[in-house]
Motif scaffolding. Sequence first.
Motif, PDB file in Angstrom:
ATOM      1  N   PHE A  61      -2.129  22.305  70.544  1.00  0.00           N
ATOM      2  CA  PHE A  61      -0.726  22.138  70.193  1.00  0.00           C
ATOM      3  C   PHE A  61       0.091  21.549  71.339  1.00  0.00           C
ATOM      4  O   PHE A  61       1.019  20.766  71.116  1.00  0.00           O
ATOM      5  CB  PHE A  61      -0.127  23.470  69.749  1.00  0.00           C
ATOM      6  CG  PHE A  61      -0.696  23.959  68.444  1.00  0.00           C
ATOM      7  CD1 PHE A  61      -0.323  23.375  67.246  1.00  0.00           C
ATOM      8  CD2 PHE A  61      -1.634  24.981  68.413  1.00  0.00           C
ATOM      9  CE1 PHE A  61      -0.855  23.804  66.037  1.00  0.00           C
ATOM     10  CE2 PHE A  61      -2.172  25.420  67.222  1.00  0.00           C
ATOM     11  CZ  PHE A  61      -1.790  24.833  66.025  1.00  0.00           C
ATOM     12  N   TRP A  62      -0.236  21.913  72.572  1.00  0.00           N
ATOM     13  CA  TRP A  62       0.490  21.362  73.711  1.00  0.00           C
ATOM     14  C   TRP A  62       0.252  19.855  73.819  1.00  0.00           C
ATOM     15  O   TRP A  62       1.180  19.080  74.069  1.00  0.00           O
ATOM     16  CB  TRP A  62       0.071  22.056  75.003  1.00  0.00           C
ATOM     17  CG  TRP A  62       0.477  23.500  75.050  1.00  0.00           C
ATOM     18  CD1 TRP A  62      -0.330  24.603  74.959  1.00  0.00           C
ATOM     19  CD2 TRP A  62       1.810  24.012  75.184  1.00  0.00           C
ATOM     20  NE1 TRP A  62       0.409  25.761  75.019  1.00  0.00           N
ATOM     21  CE2 TRP A  62       1.729  25.428  75.160  1.00  0.00           C
ATOM     22  CE3 TRP A  62       3.067  23.412  75.316  1.00  0.00           C
ATOM     23  CZ2 TRP A  62       2.847  26.252  75.271  1.00  0.00           C
ATOM     24  CZ3 TRP A  62       4.194  24.228  75.419  1.00  0.00           C
ATOM     25  CH2 TRP A  62       4.076  25.627  75.407  1.00  0.00           C
ATOM     26  N   VAL A  63      -0.990  19.437  73.610  1.00  0.00           N
ATOM     27  CA  VAL A  63      -1.293  18.010  73.607  1.00  0.00           C
ATOM     28  C   VAL A  63      -0.630  17.352  72.399  1.00  0.00           C
ATOM     29  O   VAL A  63      -0.157  16.215  72.474  1.00  0.00           O
ATOM     30  CB  VAL A  63      -2.818  17.778  73.566  1.00  0.00           C
ATOM     31  CG1 VAL A  63      -3.125  16.276  73.551  1.00  0.00           C
ATOM     32  CG2 VAL A  63      -3.491  18.442  74.760  1.00  0.00           C
ATOM     33  N   LEU A 117       8.933   7.855  60.602  1.00  0.00           N
ATOM     34  CA  LEU A 117       9.805   8.931  60.125  1.00  0.00           C
ATOM     35  C   LEU A 117       9.069  10.255  59.986  1.00  0.00           C
ATOM     36  O   LEU A 117       9.685  11.309  59.919  1.00  0.00           O
ATOM     37  CB  LEU A 117      10.420   8.523  58.775  1.00  0.00           C
ATOM     38  CG  LEU A 117      11.388   7.339  58.812  1.00  0.00           C
ATOM     39  CD1 LEU A 117      11.786   6.943  57.396  1.00  0.00           C
ATOM     40  CD2 LEU A 117      12.623   7.678  59.639  1.00  0.00           C
ATOM     41  N   LEU A 118       7.751  10.182  59.955  1.00  0.00           N
ATOM     42  CA  LEU A 118       6.938  11.397  59.865  1.00  0.00           C
ATOM     43  C   LEU A 118       7.007  12.238  61.127  1.00  0.00           C
ATOM     44  O   LEU A 118       6.886  13.465  61.073  1.00  0.00           O
ATOM     45  CB  LEU A 118       5.477  10.992  59.608  1.00  0.00           C
ATOM     46  CG  LEU A 118       4.382  12.038  59.855  1.00  0.00           C
ATOM     47  CD1 LEU A 118       4.480  13.148  58.823  1.00  0.00           C
ATOM     48  CD2 LEU A 118       3.015  11.380  59.803  1.00  0.00           C
ATOM     49  N   GLN A 119       7.216  11.603  62.270  1.00  0.00           N
ATOM     50  CA  GLN A 119       7.024  12.284  63.548  1.00  0.00           C
ATOM     51  C   GLN A 119       7.941  13.497  63.780  1.00  0.00           C
ATOM     52  O   GLN A 119       7.475  14.521  64.287  1.00  0.00           O
ATOM     53  CB  GLN A 119       7.130  11.288  64.706  1.00  0.00           C
ATOM     54  CG  GLN A 119       6.095  10.164  64.639  1.00  0.00           C
ATOM     55  CD  GLN A 119       4.711  10.655  64.251  1.00  0.00           C
ATOM     56  OE1 GLN A 119       4.159  11.568  64.863  1.00  0.00           O
ATOM     57  NE2 GLN A 119       4.130  10.059  63.219  1.00  0.00           N
ATOM     58  N   PRO A 120       9.239  13.447  63.447  1.00  0.00           N
ATOM     59  CA  PRO A 120      10.049  14.673  63.600  1.00  0.00           C
ATOM     60  C   PRO A 120       9.551  15.817  62.731  1.00  0.00           C
ATOM     61  O   PRO A 120       9.550  16.984  63.152  1.00  0.00           O
ATOM     62  CB  PRO A 120      11.454  14.219  63.169  1.00  0.00           C
ATOM     63  CG  PRO A 120      11.474  12.756  63.439  1.00  0.00           C
ATOM     64  CD  PRO A 120      10.091  12.289  63.089  1.00  0.00           C
ATOM     65  N   ILE A 121       9.096  15.486  61.502  1.00  0.00           N
ATOM     66  CA  ILE A 121       8.533  16.514  60.623  1.00  0.00           C
ATOM     67  C   ILE A 121       7.232  17.031  61.216  1.00  0.00           C
ATOM     68  O   ILE A 121       6.958  18.236  61.206  1.00  0.00           O
ATOM     69  CB  ILE A 121       8.284  15.935  59.213  1.00  0.00           C
ATOM     70  CG1 ILE A 121       9.584  15.404  58.622  1.00  0.00           C
ATOM     71  CG2 ILE A 121       7.687  16.994  58.292  1.00  0.00           C
ATOM     72  CD1 ILE A 121       9.413  14.675  57.313  1.00  0.00           C
ATOM     73  N   SER A 122       6.435  16.108  61.735  1.00  0.00           N
ATOM     74  CA  SER A 122       5.168  16.461  62.359  1.00  0.00           C
ATOM     75  C   SER A 122       5.380  17.411  63.529  1.00  0.00           C
ATOM     76  O   SER A 122       4.622  18.367  63.725  1.00  0.00           O
ATOM     77  CB  SER A 122       4.452  15.195  62.844  1.00  0.00           C
ATOM     78  OG  SER A 122       3.246  15.500  63.490  1.00  0.00           O
ATOM     79  N   ILE A 149       6.033  20.900  62.165  1.00  0.00           N
ATOM     80  CA  ILE A 149       4.800  21.543  61.703  1.00  0.00           C
ATOM     81  C   ILE A 149       3.944  21.975  62.879  1.00  0.00           C
ATOM     82  O   ILE A 149       3.300  23.023  62.852  1.00  0.00           O
ATOM     83  CB  ILE A 149       4.018  20.590  60.780  1.00  0.00           C
ATOM     84  CG1 ILE A 149       4.817  20.312  59.509  1.00  0.00           C
ATOM     85  CG2 ILE A 149       2.660  21.192  60.414  1.00  0.00           C
ATOM     86  CD1 ILE A 149       4.168  19.306  58.576  1.00  0.00           C
ATOM     87  N   ASN A 150       3.953  21.166  63.934  1.00  0.00           N
ATOM     88  CA  ASN A 150       3.188  21.506  65.135  1.00  0.00           C
ATOM     89  C   ASN A 150       3.700  22.799  65.761  1.00  0.00           C
ATOM     90  O   ASN A 150       2.914  23.668  66.184  1.00  0.00           O
ATOM     91  CB  ASN A 150       3.273  20.364  66.146  1.00  0.00           C
ATOM     92  CG  ASN A 150       2.170  20.421  67.188  1.00  0.00           C
ATOM     93  OD1 ASN A 150       0.991  20.490  66.856  1.00  0.00           O
ATOM     94  ND2 ASN A 150       2.546  20.380  68.454  1.00  0.00           N
ATOM     95  N   ILE A 151       5.015  22.951  65.794  1.00  0.00           N
ATOM     96  CA  ILE A 151       5.621  24.172  66.340  1.00  0.00           C
ATOM     97  C   ILE A 151       5.264  25.374  65.462  1.00  0.00           C
ATOM     98  O   ILE A 151       4.910  26.454  65.962  1.00  0.00           O
ATOM     99  CB  ILE A 151       7.150  24.021  66.435  1.00  0.00           C
ATOM    100  CG1 ILE A 151       7.504  22.949  67.482  1.00  0.00           C
ATOM    101  CG2 ILE A 151       7.811  25.351  66.795  1.00  0.00           C
ATOM    102  CD1 ILE A 151       8.975  22.580  67.507  1.00  0.00           C
TER     103      ILE A 151
END
Length: 210
Positions: free
Chosen positions: A43-45, A67-72, A75-77
Motif C-alpha cells: 500500500f505504501w508503494v 480520472l480513476l486515480q483519486p478514486i484509486s 480505495i488504496n487507503i
Amino acid sequence: MDWINYTLFTFAGDRPVLLIDLVTSVLGLTCVFLAGRNNKYNFWVGYLYTVALFLMFWNKNLYASLLLQPISLGINILGHYRWTHPKKEEESSQDASSLKVSMLSWTERAFAIAMVFLIAGVWGWILDSLFPGDPHPYLDSCVTVLILVAQFLSAQKKWDCWIAWLLVNITQLILHISVGHVFMPIVCTLYLINGISALVGWMKLYRKKA
C-alpha cells in the motif's frame, strides 16, 4: 514538470520512451509483487504508484484512466486500513492483526460482471462526448472499471481480485500498445505472470484461513 516529458530514447524510429514510463513501471511492478505475496507494505508503494499513473495518463490524454486515480487513492487507503484492522471473525489464522483471504459468492461475481459492462458502456459514452481527444474511450473506460473492481476486491482481500487483475492486465496490454507505450506492455506481461502466481498463492492462504 518538464521531467515528465523527458525522453530516454526512441523506439521503432519515432516512438519516445519517457522517464515517467520507467518510473511508473518500477513502482507498479513493486506494488503488485508485494500484494501478490500478501505483504501489507504494497500500500505504501501504491500511494506513489497512483501519483505516477496520474502523471503518465495526463501525458497520454487517457482521461478515463486519469480520472480513476483519486478514486484509486481512496480505495488504496481503505485497503490499507482493512488489511491491518480486521474484525474478529476476519482475522488471519497466522496473524491476528492481518485480514484473512476470502472469496466472493457466485451471486456476487455475477453482479460484479454485470456492473463492469454497464458502467463501462455508460462511462465510455460520456467520455467520448466530453473528451473527444481520448483515442480509445470505450477500451479506456473498460480498463478503468475493471481496475476499480480489482482494487476494491483487493482492498477486501478477496481471492477473486486476481481474476479481475488478470483481465485488467490483458486489456491494458492492448491499450498501452495502441497508444505507443513501450515499458508498460512489458510491465503488463510481468503483471500477468505475477497475477497467476498470486492466484495460486492466495488460494493456499484461503484454504489455510490465512
